[in-house]
Design a protein around this motif. Structure first.
Motif, short mmCIF file in Angstrom:
data_model
loop_
_atom_site.label_atom_id
_atom_site.label_comp_id
_atom_site.label_asym_id
_atom_site.label_seq_id
_atom_site.Cartn_x
_atom_site.Cartn_y
_atom_site.Cartn_z
N VAL A 218 0.84 -1.20 0.00
CA VAL A 218 0.00 0.00 0.00
C VAL A 218 0.88 1.25 0.00
CG1 VAL A 218 -1.62 1.37 1.37
CG2 VAL A 218 -2.01 -1.09 1.07
N ILE A 219 1.89 1.26 0.87
CA ILE A 219 2.80 2.41 0.94
C ILE A 219 3.54 2.57 -0.39
CG2 ILE A 219 4.78 3.40 2.14
CD1 ILE A 219 3.88 1.74 4.61
N GLU A 220 3.99 1.45 -0.94
CA GLU A 220 4.68 1.49 -2.23
C GLU A 220 3.78 2.07 -3.32
OE1 GLU A 220 7.14 -1.58 -5.18
OE2 GLU A 220 5.81 -2.37 -3.62
N ALA A 221 2.52 1.65 -3.32
CA ALA A 221 1.58 2.13 -4.34
C ALA A 221 1.34 3.63 -4.24
CB ALA A 221 0.26 1.37 -4.23
N MET A 222 1.33 4.16 -3.03
CA MET A 222 1.15 5.60 -2.85
C MET A 222 2.19 6.38 -3.64
SD MET A 222 0.42 5.67 1.28
CE MET A 222 0.55 7.47 1.39
N TRP A 223 3.44 5.93 -3.59
CA TRP A 223 4.53 6.65 -4.26
C TRP A 223 4.62 6.31 -5.73
CZ3 TRP A 223 5.36 10.54 -1.55
CH2 TRP A 223 5.32 10.48 -0.16
N LEU A 224 4.42 5.03 -6.07
CA LEU A 224 4.52 4.65 -7.48
C LEU A 224 3.47 5.36 -8.34
CD1 LEU A 224 5.11 0.78 -7.45
CD2 LEU A 224 6.58 2.50 -8.53
N PHE A 225 2.26 5.47 -7.81
CA PHE A 225 1.15 5.97 -8.62
C PHE A 225 0.66 7.34 -8.19
CE2 PHE A 225 0.78 1.25 -8.41
CZ PHE A 225 1.28 1.01 -9.69
N GLY A 226 1.33 7.95 -7.21
CA GLY A 226 0.94 9.29 -6.78
C GLY A 226 -0.47 9.35 -6.23
N PRO A 228 -3.22 9.11 -2.85
CA PRO A 228 -3.32 9.20 -1.39
C PRO A 228 -3.76 7.87 -0.79
CG PRO A 228 -5.23 10.22 -2.41
CD PRO A 228 -4.30 9.87 -3.52
N LEU A 229 -3.51 7.71 0.49
CA LEU A 229 -3.82 6.46 1.17
C LEU A 229 -5.29 6.08 1.05
CD1 LEU A 229 -2.85 4.14 3.00
CD2 LEU A 229 -3.31 5.64 4.96
N ASP A 230 -6.19 7.07 1.11
CA ASP A 230 -7.62 6.75 1.09
C ASP A 230 -8.11 6.28 -0.28
OD1 ASP A 230 -7.65 9.11 -0.34
OD2 ASP A 230 -8.85 10.23 1.10
N ALA A 311 1.66 4.69 7.39
CA ALA A 311 1.44 5.45 6.15
C ALA A 311 0.73 6.77 6.45
CB ALA A 311 0.64 4.63 5.16
N ARG A 312 -0.25 6.72 7.35
CA ARG A 312 -0.96 7.95 7.72
C ARG A 312 -0.03 8.92 8.45
NH1 ARG A 312 -4.70 4.07 9.49
NH2 ARG A 312 -6.40 3.76 7.98
N LYS A 313 0.84 8.39 9.27
CA LYS A 313 1.75 9.24 10.03
C LYS A 313 2.78 9.90 9.11
CE LYS A 313 3.84 9.27 14.59
NZ LYS A 313 4.08 8.48 15.82
N GLY A 314 3.26 9.16 8.13
CA GLY A 314 4.17 9.72 7.15
C GLY A 314 5.56 9.95 7.69
N GLY A 315 6.34 10.77 6.97
CA GLY A 315 7.71 11.03 7.37
C GLY A 315 8.52 9.75 7.38
N THR A 316 9.28 9.53 8.45
CA THR A 316 10.10 8.32 8.55
C THR A 316 9.38 7.18 9.27
OG1 THR A 316 11.13 9.15 10.60
CG2 THR A 316 12.27 9.62 8.51
N ALA A 317 8.09 7.32 9.53
CA ALA A 317 7.34 6.24 10.19
C ALA A 317 7.37 4.94 9.37
CB ALA A 317 5.90 6.67 10.47
N PRO A 318 7.15 4.98 8.05
CA PRO A 318 7.27 3.73 7.28
C PRO A 318 8.66 3.13 7.33
CG PRO A 318 6.01 5.35 6.04
CD PRO A 318 6.62 6.07 7.21
#
Length: 386
Positions: A218-226, A228-230, A311-318
């Motif tokens: 899920v986190i990977e998909a957020m960045w690959l495809f631009g 948002p988590l929702d 993923a919701r927290k963001g930054g270096t949490a992942p």
């Protein structure tokens, strides 16, 4: 002209499958470089078959054992060696180094201007903003090899991201799907790695059993495809025939289906935007008895919940999540901790580690190191006699 190819992680599951693809299409590919961590016995066989001019072995002791007699192949030693072959000019760099060790080689390959076939999800989980921004700056394509992201990539071809309502990543549920929590209490590493539909390495198989693998995706998909988590969801699909789906704003859903064989997404990533005309096999839909889908239960898969929380927290949490999970899975595979302790360890480290908002190589590496230390301390404090 053949496609010039480097494979980082050639002795792992993805690397071996990629070389099967090269064998299947003689003349289509030229192997320029192979890289591995320590499996020099298999690596030596690969070198004698494909005869690349460059090879890297990350483990110094293993590198000293590698037999290069009769080969015109240059050896690059240590973790820096993987980075050096990653930076060599090729048409496609297949990045399949498991875990955080793949981050620096991926960045070096992008900086060199190489198209990336990305098989290891951890770099994007750890440093998605950094990797994608570097790729944009260098005008480098990052093509997903993971079957789920490869499926989404295929479904998005010719469509605007603005028309996407939701991405649905499918998950088999792993070997323990539907079994009560009590039945997992004494699970062995061998049982956890016995994936019902995919032939994968031990680490990713254990991640599939906890569904952490899907959280990382899920986190990977957020960045690959631009996205948002929702706009990204997970659906349990035990048959693993539908590799993922994209739902559009008009209610239409496109699904990508195919055999449960990683050689298919690997081939697509290596040859995109072309498609080969001689397939390695086909899916016979008349032999598919049923396709079922269900929502994941967070109480059954707490690791998925923790991944979405990071993923919701963001930054270096992942980054912290990934580091803690790597330590936990390794400890489980070495029988230092029980299976059900994996999410507890990850939750503890995620809750107790400092999180930086800025995602840079420095902040990511610092967060990764800190999380690993906290994870080890947790294991030592709770399982000294295990």
């Amino acid at each position: 002209m053949p496609i010039r190819l480097s494979i980082l992680g050639s002795t792992g599951s993805i690397g071996r499958s990629a070389l099967d693809v090269v064998r299947h299409y003689p003349g289509m590919f030229e192997v320029v470089a192979l890289g591995a961590f320590s499996n020099t016995d298999l690596l030596a066989e690969q070198l004698r078959e494909f005869r690349p001019p460059h090879v890297a072995v990350a483990d110094e002791a293993a590198a000293a054992r590698l037999d290069l007699s009769g080969l015109n192949t240059r050896l690059w030693r240590g973790s820096n060696g993987l980075e050096e072959i990653a930076a060599m000019s090729v048409d496609v760099a297949l990045c399949a180094v498991v875990g955080a060790a793949g981050l620096k080689p991926v960045l070096r390959a992008i900086e060199a201007g190489n198209r990336i076939a990305l098989a290891n999800k951890e770099p994007l989980v750890m440093a998605g903003p950094l990797i994608m921004e570097t790729a944009r700056r260098r005008r480098v394509d990052v093509l997903p090899v993971d079957s789920e992201h490869n499926a989404v990539f295929q479904c998005l071809q010719g469509h605007s991201r603005d028309d996407v309502h939701r991405i649905h990543l499918t998950a088999s549920g792993g070997p323990f799907y539907g079994k009560p929590c009590e039945a997992r209490r004494n699970v062995t590493p061998e049982e956890a790695a016995n994936h019902p539909t995919w032939d994968m390495g031990k680490k990713i198989s254990v991640d599939s059993a906890t569904l952490m693998n899907k959280g990382l995706e899920v986190i990977e998909a957020m960045w690959l495809f631009g996205m948002p988590l929702d706009k990204i969801g997970v659906i349990i699909h035990p048959q693993s025939i539908v590799h993922s789906m994209v739902e559009f704003t008009d209610g239409s859903i496109l699904a990508q289906m195919g055999p449960t064989d990683m050689k298919f997404p690997i081939l697509f990533a290596l040859t995109w935007p072309e498609r080969v005309r001689e397939p390695m096999g086909r899916l016979d839909l008349t032999q598919v008895e049923k396709l079922t889908f269900a929502k994941p239960d967070f109480s059954e898969f707490p690791c998925l919940h923790l991944a979405l929380k990071s993923a919701r927290k963001g930054g270096t949490a992942p980054t912290v999540l990934n580091a803690a999970n790597e330590v936990a899975v390794q400890a489980f595979c070495r029988k230092r901790i029980p299976f059900l302790e994996i999410p507890a360890l990850v939750e503890h480290v995620l809750a107790s580690s400092p999180i930086e908002n800025e995602v840079s190589l420095e902040s990511v590496l610092a967060a990764d190191g800190c999380a690993r230390e906290r994870a080890e301390r947790y294991i030592e404090a709770r399982f000294q006699t295990v």
